[in-house]
Design an enzyme around this catalytic site. Structure first.
Site, mmCIF file in Angstrom:
data_model
loop_
_atom_site.group_PDB
_atom_site.id
_atom_site.type_symbol
_atom_site.label_atom_id
_atom_site.label_comp_id
_atom_site.label_asym_id
_atom_site.label_seq_id
_atom_site.Cartn_x
_atom_site.Cartn_y
_atom_site.Cartn_z
ATOM 1 N N ASP A 57 0.713 -1.414 0.038
ATOM 2 C CA ASP A 57 0.106 0.252 0.065
ATOM 3 C C ASP A 57 1.270 1.576 0.251
ATOM 4 O OD1 ASP A 57 -2.412 1.258 -0.049
ATOM 5 O OD2 ASP A 57 -2.571 0.946 1.972
ATOM 6 N N ARG A 109 0.467 7.647 -2.694
ATOM 7 C CA ARG A 109 0.299 8.645 -1.807
ATOM 8 C C ARG A 109 1.714 9.097 -2.181
ATOM 9 N NH1 ARG A 109 -1.413 5.633 3.547
ATOM 10 N NH2 ARG A 109 -1.611 4.464 2.104
ATOM 11 N N ASN A 133 -10.634 -3.345 -5.862
ATOM 12 C CA ASN A 133 -9.930 -2.763 -6.713
ATOM 13 C C ASN A 133 -10.398 -2.498 -7.978
ATOM 14 O OD1 ASN A 133 -6.166 -3.582 -5.296
ATOM 15 N ND2 ASN A 133 -7.807 -2.122 -4.633
ATOM 16 N N ARG A 188 2.334 -4.620 6.085
ATOM 17 C CA ARG A 188 1.542 -4.066 5.198
ATOM 18 C C ARG A 188 2.118 -2.637 5.405
ATOM 19 N NH1 ARG A 188 -4.971 -2.378 4.828
ATOM 20 N NH2 ARG A 188 -4.864 -0.541 2.985
ATOM 21 N N ILE A 197 -6.254 -5.143 7.579
ATOM 22 C CA ILE A 197 -6.264 -6.081 6.995
ATOM 23 C C ILE A 197 -7.220 -5.917 5.326
ATOM 24 C CG2 ILE A 197 -7.208 -8.502 6.888
ATOM 25 C CD1 ILE A 197 -5.335 -8.039 9.330
ATOM 26 N N SER A 198 -8.048 -5.399 5.249
ATOM 27 C CA SER A 198 -8.351 -4.308 4.549
ATOM 28 C C SER A 198 -8.733 -6.124 3.131
ATOM 29 C CB SER A 198 -7.435 -3.884 3.188
ATOM 30 O OG SER A 198 -7.349 -2.925 3.577
ATOM 31 N N GLU A 242 1.751 -13.160 12.574
ATOM 32 C CA GLU A 242 2.005 -11.592 13.655
ATOM 33 C C GLU A 242 1.867 -10.693 12.327
ATOM 34 O OE1 GLU A 242 3.146 -12.294 16.810
ATOM 35 O OE2 GLU A 242 2.685 -13.839 16.688
HETATM 36 C C1 FPP Z 1 -1.939 -0.065 -2.872
HETATM 37 O O1 FPP Z 1 -1.323 1.527 -3.335
HETATM 38 C C2 FPP Z 1 -0.802 -0.842 -4.531
HETATM 39 C C3 FPP Z 1 -2.421 -1.361 -5.426
HETATM 40 C C4 FPP Z 1 -3.592 -1.604 -5.457
HETATM 41 C C5 FPP Z 1 -0.628 -2.279 -6.611
HETATM 42 C C6 FPP Z 1 -0.106 -3.087 -6.442
HETATM 43 C C7 FPP Z 1 0.565 -2.727 -7.690
HETATM 44 C C8 FPP Z 1 1.918 -2.814 -7.603
HETATM 45 C C9 FPP Z 1 2.505 -2.812 -6.284
HETATM 46 C C10 FPP Z 1 2.573 -3.286 -8.611
HETATM 47 C C11 FPP Z 1 1.952 -4.073 -9.607
HETATM 48 C C12 FPP Z 1 2.392 -5.760 -9.084
HETATM 49 C C13 FPP Z 1 2.781 -6.902 -9.906
HETATM 50 C C14 FPP Z 1 2.900 -7.837 -8.742
HETATM 51 C C15 FPP Z 1 3.887 -6.349 -11.234
HETATM 52 P P1 FPP Z 1 -2.499 3.025 -3.567
HETATM 53 O O2 FPP Z 1 -2.651 2.894 -4.345
HETATM 54 O O3 FPP Z 1 -4.086 2.460 -2.584
HETATM 55 O O4 FPP Z 1 -1.511 3.965 -2.886
HETATM 56 P P2 FPP Z 1 -2.395 5.040 -1.882
HETATM 57 O O5 FPP Z 1 -3.443 4.443 -0.958
HETATM 58 O O6 FPP Z 1 -1.359 6.111 -1.142
HETATM 59 O O7 FPP Z 1 -3.023 5.373 -3.404
#
Ligand code: FPP
Length: 234
Positions: free
Chosen positions: A2, A6, A50, A170, A177-178, A189
């Site tokens: 996560d 940001r 998502n 996280r 836990i979302s 843990e």
């Molecule tokens: C959450 O951050 C992240 C995601 C929804 C996507 C995760 C994807 C990657 C790390 C890249 C590609 C993955 C792979 C396996 C190649 P957010 O967008 O919710 O961030 P925020 O809470 O700051 O807005």
């Protein structure tokens, strides 16, 4: 994983730049985990919720995932890493699904570490699907309800055959836990860090593991077990 948005926002960049950089963290953490001898690493890459993000962001994430699968497979093979996928994969675009199937197939014989990609995954949906399968087996007379135990449920979850996680990390300071693994996290843990995912690298993984090693795991009893003993037990 996560905090991509940001991370980008803080730099005046588009959210996609955070995801792009987050992909570098994925590579770094997968390879570091493998070096450390961690047998299973699950990455919660895309949740069932998502899909509700703006179409442009979803499309970008899907193309990033596709690129990752296509370009990383060589490195994964070289390191003996097996890739598996958990979640409602039918919802993924056909091109991503194909690349995923290819990567899973190509890496199926690898043994150093299993990297599980949770994609279009939701913990509640996982429990619902497992319940449906168990109910179906009962309805067909293949299973006696009195025989249903914790192992029966665990087997039917998307993680069937995998050990429960020892440690959940996280990033980005959120304390939730979302809808990740709900059943599987019973005695996991938990480790929360303010570090945003795009900044999370090997040193951060080592910090999380060092914190894990100070924990006393009692599993509801009075006896403590060291994380090392538990790793072996799992
Ligand atoms: C959450 O951050 C992240 C995601 C929804 C996507 C995760 C994807 C990657 C790390 C890249 C590609 C993955 C792979 C396996 C190649 P957010 O967008 O919710 O961030 P925020 O809470 O700051 O807005």
């Amino acid at each position: 994983m996560d905090g991509n948005g940001r991370w980008a926002h803080g730099r005046g960049l588009a959210r996609s730049e955070g995801h792009r950089r987050g992909k570098d963290s994925v590579r770094a953490v997968v390879e570091a985990a493998r070096e450390l001898g961690i047998p299973y690493l699950t990455l919660f890459a895309f949740s069932s919720e998502n899909w509700a993000r703006p179409g442009t962001e979803v499309r970008f994430l899907m193309s990033l995932l596709h690129r990752y699968l296509v370009t990383e497979v060589k490195r994964l093979m070289k390191r003996g890493i097996r890739v598996i996928a958990l979640g409602d994969l039918e919802r993924l675009p056909a091109q991503v699904r194909r690349a995923l199937e290819q990567t899973v197939e190509m890496t199926a014989g690898n043994h150093t570490m299993t990297a599980a990609l949770a994609l279009s995954y939701g913990g509640r949906q996982d429990v619902v699907t497992a319940t449906r399968r168990i109910a179906q087996a009962v309805a067909e007379g293949k299973l006696d309800p009195a025989q249903i135990d914790e192992q029966t449920v665990a087997r039917e979850l998307a993680t069937g055959g995998m050990p429960d996680p020892d440690l959940l990390i996280r990033t980005s300071g959120e304390l939730r836990i979302s809808n990740f693994f709900l059943y599987q996290l019973a005695y996991t843990e938990l480790y929360f860090t303010d570090t945003l995912w795009p900044d999370f690298r090997e040193r951060d993984l080592l910090r999380a593991i060092a914190a894990y090693q100070t924990r006393e795991r009692r599993f509801g009893t009075v006896e403590t077990a060291s994380p090392h003993r538990l790793r072996a037990a799992n």
